[in-house]
Scaffold this motif. Sequence first.
Motif, PDB file in Angstrom:
ATOM      1  N   VAL A 196       6.062 -33.397  17.621  1.00  0.00           N
ATOM      2  CA  VAL A 196       6.352 -34.400  18.709  1.00  0.00           C
ATOM      3  C   VAL A 196       6.023 -33.356  19.866  1.00  0.00           C
ATOM      4  N   GLU A 214      -1.564 -39.300  18.985  1.00  0.00           N
ATOM      5  CA  GLU A 214      -0.539 -40.087  19.539  1.00  0.00           C
ATOM      6  C   GLU A 214       0.777 -39.440  19.763  1.00  0.00           C
ATOM      7  N   GLN A 215       0.778 -38.123  19.040  1.00  0.00           N
ATOM      8  CA  GLN A 215       1.889 -37.250  19.189  1.00  0.00           C
ATOM      9  C   GLN A 215       1.981 -36.520  20.292  1.00  0.00           C
ATOM     10  N   LEU A 252       2.605 -36.373  24.039  1.00  0.00           N
ATOM     11  CA  LEU A 252       2.979 -37.139  25.376  1.00  0.00           C
ATOM     12  C   LEU A 252       2.925 -36.197  26.501  1.00  0.00           C
ATOM     13  N   SER A 283      11.624 -42.317  26.141  1.00  0.00           N
ATOM     14  CA  SER A 283       9.978 -42.245  25.596  1.00  0.00           C
ATOM     15  C   SER A 283       9.813 -41.337  24.475  1.00  0.00           C
ATOM     16  N   ALA A 292       9.504 -41.676  20.412  1.00  0.00           N
ATOM     17  CA  ALA A 292       8.389 -40.881  19.644  1.00  0.00           C
ATOM     18  C   ALA A 292       8.844 -40.049  18.679  1.00  0.00           C
ATOM     19  N   ARG A 329       9.605 -42.698  15.896  1.00  0.00           N
ATOM     20  CA  ARG A 329       8.479 -43.323  15.365  1.00  0.00           C
ATOM     21  C   ARG A 329       8.018 -42.105  14.299  1.00  0.00           C
ATOM     22  N   THR A 330       7.937 -40.922  14.565  1.00  0.00           N
ATOM     23  CA  THR A 330       7.697 -40.063  13.942  1.00  0.00           C
ATOM     24  C   THR A 330       8.370 -39.740  12.397  1.00  0.00           C
TER      25      THR A 330
END
Length: 426
Positions: free
Chosen positions: A347, A366-367, A369, A378, A382, A385-386
């Motif tokens: 991330v 999408e990894q 930010l 946020s 992330a 989700r990972t």
Amino acid sequence: MQPEAGTPAPRRPVRLTTVGAAFAANKGAASMLQAVIDKASGHLGPCEIDVLSAYPREDRAWASRAGVRMVPWPPVSMVLGYPLALLAFLARRAGLPARPFCRMRALRALHDADVVVDVSGISFADGRGFVTLVYNLLITSTSLLLGRPTVKASQALGSFRTRLNRLAARAVLPHLAAVCARGGGTERNLADLGLDNVTPAADLAFLLDLPESARQRAAAVAGAAIGDDDLTVAVMPSQVVASYCARLGVDYPDLMAKTVDALVERRQARVLLFPHAWRPSTQPSRMNDRPLCAAVYERVTARDRVTLIDADLSPHDLRALISLADLAVTSRFHGMVSALCTGTPPVVVGWSHKYREVLEPFGMDEQALSYEALSVDSLVAAIERTLAETDKMRARIAEALPAAQASSERSLERIAAALPPVPAGS
């Protein structure tokens, strides 16, 4: 004893000089440099390598261990040596020897090189300031003035929207033997300049080896922080991103500390917190994340689950540390590359296009930010989700990594192609 008739005389080793990277400070640059050292002979044959270093005191021991020569080239020497390089250029134009003007050791190393390799991670990028732009010019154009073929190994370049940066890039980049673009964003930026010497090539650090000895050292450094059943997270903050966040009024150290606490509270994680850019000084700088890591650690509540590693580690050891983790949270570009190389889902909180363009071929853009829209919520979202998609992401990495490593070889191929013919026995 004379060689038999018809036996070719032995060729001398290729003289390769690197600029733009050192062993000390930014370990991402050191990763690219080490990859060149490790892999150059496979493409060029036997090599003698001079590393022009902005940190000669720290780099002397590192260079000795790597089997290369360290040549001091701090910023003041770059500036003072440039008029001499200009005189050498004029001498060449007049058909006179240029070497008498190379009164500094660094200039002689550049002049005597068969090929010069610029291993800067990013250059000629808008918004990085006048001093950095001057540094980019000095790093790349000095060897051109001395008449040496010069290759920009894989790196991020651009954008070129500001007038001064665009003029500087146009003055230098067309004259290079090759410009190796690290990803799609850089390729698009360079296309805007109309260059015909661009080669797509993944980052050189994709070729960095991971020896077993480095794994053993990393395990010893991490110690009890690594448990069989615990979720282990590698966290690598960046002073560069911290500075960008500060301009927006975002307290980056506090944000990272709260993210670490959230990982411990939600996942009972163990966290390895360490700098990917290290200098002995306790003053923060874009080449020193050591004070930042200490600041993050001081703000963490659950310190019993966090191991702060404050050591000047090699690129191999840093990669091995990352390989111990189940997840990497990083703002350092080459922390991200090492995560990909070890199959560790990353991330990334970044500040330029350079992160996303490398993640795109892995199907993981999408990894990345942006610091501009960063918050604890946020970043934690992330991470969650990972973690939920860990197996899927590891599969993506495993599928795409061989192509990235093959692409990385192109920088070395372009370096080999730039070599002038070497007279036998010379």
